[in-house]
Every structure is written in structure tokens, then in C-alpha cells.
Design an enzyme around this catalytic site. Structure first.
Site, short mmCIF file in Angstrom:
data_model
loop_
_atom_site.label_atom_id
_atom_site.label_comp_id
_atom_site.label_asym_id
_atom_site.label_seq_id
_atom_site.Cartn_x
_atom_site.Cartn_y
_atom_site.Cartn_z
N ASP A 207 8.40 -3.62 6.89
CA ASP A 207 8.25 -3.28 5.47
C ASP A 207 9.56 -2.68 4.96
O ASP A 207 9.68 -1.47 4.77
CB ASP A 207 7.08 -2.30 5.30
N GLU B 124 11.91 -2.04 2.14
CA GLU B 124 11.90 -1.96 0.68
C GLU B 124 13.19 -1.34 0.15
O GLU B 124 13.27 -0.14 0.01
CB GLU B 124 10.68 -1.18 0.21
#
Length: 399
Positions: free
Chosen positions: A153, A155
Site C-alpha cells: 500500500d 501512497e
């Protein structure tokens, strides 16, 4: 009453189905790369992000039989290696893995990064040496906790995210770290005699696609968990809007939607069967919103506690002066309190049922949601479980 899809939508759906067949046919002879595709078609994934913070998970807290996969959030990157910080993490990881006794088909992955935990990705992915150090730490972590794989993940590659360090070369390095993880996972599987999954959480924006090579990335990952929410947020948008619309409302200034994001990902080279549609178990709140169109697409300002989980929405707001409205064009609900001039964009069982139908109609990989603890009542998960599998059975002609 719900608006039915028009001819253009139906035509595009047909084109997608034809394109999917064209993409998949050349690879039917490659069992390793697409080994999970038949399962995804017959049984769409239900992926839950579990984010307990510093609380202890009890086995009865999770409806394991209604889930396909759990992504534990979050591990971090420390000194170039995957690590956990919270003292409760070890116990929680063990509890989640133990749920596989209740549901043998359940897989449990560790998710690394997140909005506030992505600051070390750019440095980690920069060189072959740094990527190798991280990859070996992931393999050791999986072996230690008996996990079934990793969810990345980041980001976001090539973008600042929550004030994170980033570089232009993140675009290529994002592909490289996933390719090297997949290569090592393939080798490790032969030792473990079990499957190791590699997935990503992906931003639902054109900017994310511009800073990544999704046509290459999709070759190395099992699923792309598309975060099709936060299209509107009080902190960055002075106009209210649907933060997880299925389709674009003609009145929406941004013309954004999950459908548009799915189409952009397919155009970028990601097969529909690898796209897992993300949905939110929470809402966004704006204040000082004038009573026009029940507050939708109106000027608004952030308020304290602008993030509202579904528990708060369903048990407090709906019984205290908020009225529910339905945006038929976008296929999502919203709340408005005229007396307090407060607008809330959120998800509910009705909108989730329509998203499940969309997943089946477009032969996507399944549904992902953030996050489990936001709805302890289980109403939203029940809606997904029933709608996703009922719709699929109906489409296959099963009772």
C-alpha cells in the site's frame, strides 16, 4: 426508483467482455500466472482490511466465513525492512491466522504502508540492494507469522501523499520491487508448498496511473485493490460530493466515479479479473452547507470529526435530525441535516448491493473494503456477502 443503465453503458459493458476474452485467451496455457482466475470468476473475492490499532482482536470479532482475504493494516518499513511497532500486533496476527481453522479458504496477508506509513517506500525501492533487503525481510516475516503473502500500500509512487519523500524514478522502481517480490515468492512457494499472494492497494485517480506502469505491474500481482473512494474529501474539497460514487452524476463538477476508474485501469492494461473494487465503511462530513439540492454539490467547510464510520452514521446520525437521500445517477446515498447544515457522503447496504452487481456484471475480481471495525454490526459485510454471491449465482443460472 433506480435509473437503469443506458445504451452507451451496455455497449461499453459488451466491449469490456469482448476485450477481456481477447486479453485472456493467449494466456490460457500459462497456469502459474493466471492460476487464480477461475476461482475469481466463480467466487469473487471479499477482502477486508483489518486495522485494530492498539486494541486486541478477539476471534469472535471477525466473521471469517464471509471473507476471502484479510489484509492486516499496517506493517511499516524501518531501516529498509518490514516491521511492526504496536505491542499488540503479534497477538493480533496470530488471531487472524487462526481464523483459517474456521474458514480453510481464507488467506491472511500483511499490508505494508498506508497513508501515514508510506514515507520509506521511495528509499526502499531505489536500488537493487535496498529492494533485496526488503524482500528478504518480507519472506522472513511471512515465515514467522505464517502469512499467505503481502499487500503493498504505497501512497503514492511519484507523489507526495501525506508529505512523503518521492522521486520521479518511483514509477519504474514500483514495478521493480513488485517484480522482485513476485520472483522471490515463486521460489519460496516451492519450499513452503503453498501459494503466496502479492497484491497492491491502488489509488483511483489518473495521477496514480500516470506515475505507475500498471500494464507491467499487473503481471506480478494477484489483485489490484482499487481504492474507489475519497473522490471528495472535506479537507481538500470546498464543494460537497459523493465520495464513493458508482457512476458519475451529470451534476458532479468532477465527473468522477468508480466506473470511470475501473475503465481507466482496464485501458492501462489491468485485466478486469484482477481488479478488486474498493468500498468505504465510512463517510465524510461537511458543515455550513446551504439547503440546496439537500446539500449535494454545494459549498461546504470541514468540521471537527469530519470522518464518520458507519457505526456512527447508522446509530447516531440517522436518528438525530439527518435525512437520507438517494443520488440515483451515482447509485449512492447521502445525508443532510437542514437545521445544522451538515452534509454526509457515505455507503450503505443498498449502494453496496449495486456495487456487487457491477462487480459481477463486469467480471471484476471482487470487493475490498476499508475497514472492518467501522461496522461492528456486520450489516455492510452481510450486504456484500449476500449481494455478491446471490448476483453471481443468478447470472450463472443457479437458484
Amino acid at each position: 426508483m433506480l435509473d437503469l443503465p443506458g445504451p452507451q453503458f451496455l455497449l461499453r459493458s459488451l466491449k469490456r467482455s469482448i476485450c477481456l476474452c481477447c486479453v485472456m485467451l493467449p494466456f490460457l496455457a500459462l497456469p502459474r500466472l493466471f492460476a487464480s482466475t477461475p476461482d475469481k470468476v466463480s467466487q469473487p473475492a471479499i477482502v477486508a482490511y483489518v486495522f485494530p490499532g492498539n486494541s486486541l482482536i478477539q476471534p469472535g470479532d471477525i466473521a471469517a466465513r464471509k471473507l476471502t482475504r484479510i489484509n492486516f493494516a499496517f506493517a511499516l518499513i524501518q531501516n529498509g525492512k518490514i516491521s511492526t511497532e504496536d505491542p499488540q500486533d503479534a497477538a493480533n496476527l496470530a488471531t487472524l491466522v487462526s481464523l483459517k481453522k474456521e474458514n480453510p479458504g481464507l488467506t491472511v496477508l500483511i499490508s505494508v504502508g498506508g497513508w501515514l506509513g508510506s514515507g520509506k517506500f521511495s528509499d526502499m525501492a531505489l536500488t537493487r540492494e535496498s529492494r533485496g533487503i526488503f524482500t528478504q525481510s518480507v519472506l522472513a516475516f511471512i515465515e514467522q507469522y505464517q502469512f499467505d503473502g503481502l499487500d503493498v500500500d504505497w501512497e503514492y509512487p511519484g507523489s507526495v501523499g501525506a508529505g512523503n519523500k518521492f522521486r520521479p524514478e518511483d514509477k519504474q522502481n514500483y514495478t521493480l520491487i513488485l517484480a522482485e517480490l513476485r520472483q522471490q515468492f515463486d521460489r519460496e512457494e516451492k519450499k513452503l508448498h503453498r501459494r503466496l499472494f502479492l497484491t497492491i492497494a491502488a489509488g483511483a485517480s489518473s495521477e496514480f496511473l500516470e506515475h505507475t506502469e500498471m500494464g507491467k505491474v499487473q503481471k506480478y500481482v494477484d489483485t489490484v485493490n482499487l481504492m474507489a473512494y475519497d473522490y471528495y474529501e472535506p479537507g481538500s474539497d470546498t464543494t460537497t460530493g459523493n465520495h464513493a460514487p458508482l457512476f458519475a452524476d451529470p451534476l458532479d463538477p468532477k465527473k468522477i466515479s468508480a466506473d470511470r476508474s475501473v475503465e481507466e485501469y482496464e485501458q492501462a492494461g489491468v485485466p478486469a479479473a484482477k481488479i478488486v473494487l474498493g468500498v468505504p465503511f465510512y463517510g465524510h462530513v461537511w458543515g455550513q452547507v446551504p439547503d440546496r439540492n439537500h446539500g449535494l454539490f454545494q459549498q461546504g467547510k470541514p468540521v471537527p470529526n469530519a470522518f464518520a464510520d458507519y457505526k456512527n452514521i447508522s446509530t447516531n446520525m440517522l436518528s438525530n435530525g439527518f435525512s437520507r437521500y438517494w443520488d440515483a445517477a451515482a447509485s449512492v446515498p447521502y445525508l443532510y441535516n437542514a437545521a445544522q447544515q451538515i452534509f454526509v457522503s457515505y455507503e450503505d447496504p443498498e449502494s453496496l448491493a449495486l456495487k456487487c452487481k457491477y462487480v459481477n456484471d463486469h467480471q471484476l475480481g471482487g470487493i475490498m473494503f476499508w475497514e472492518y471495525e467501522s461496522d461492528p454490526s456486520g450489516k455492510l459485510l452481510d450486504a456484500i456477502d449476500i449481494s455478491l454471491h446471490h448476483e453471481q449465482s443468478a447470472s450463472m443460472g443457479q437458484p
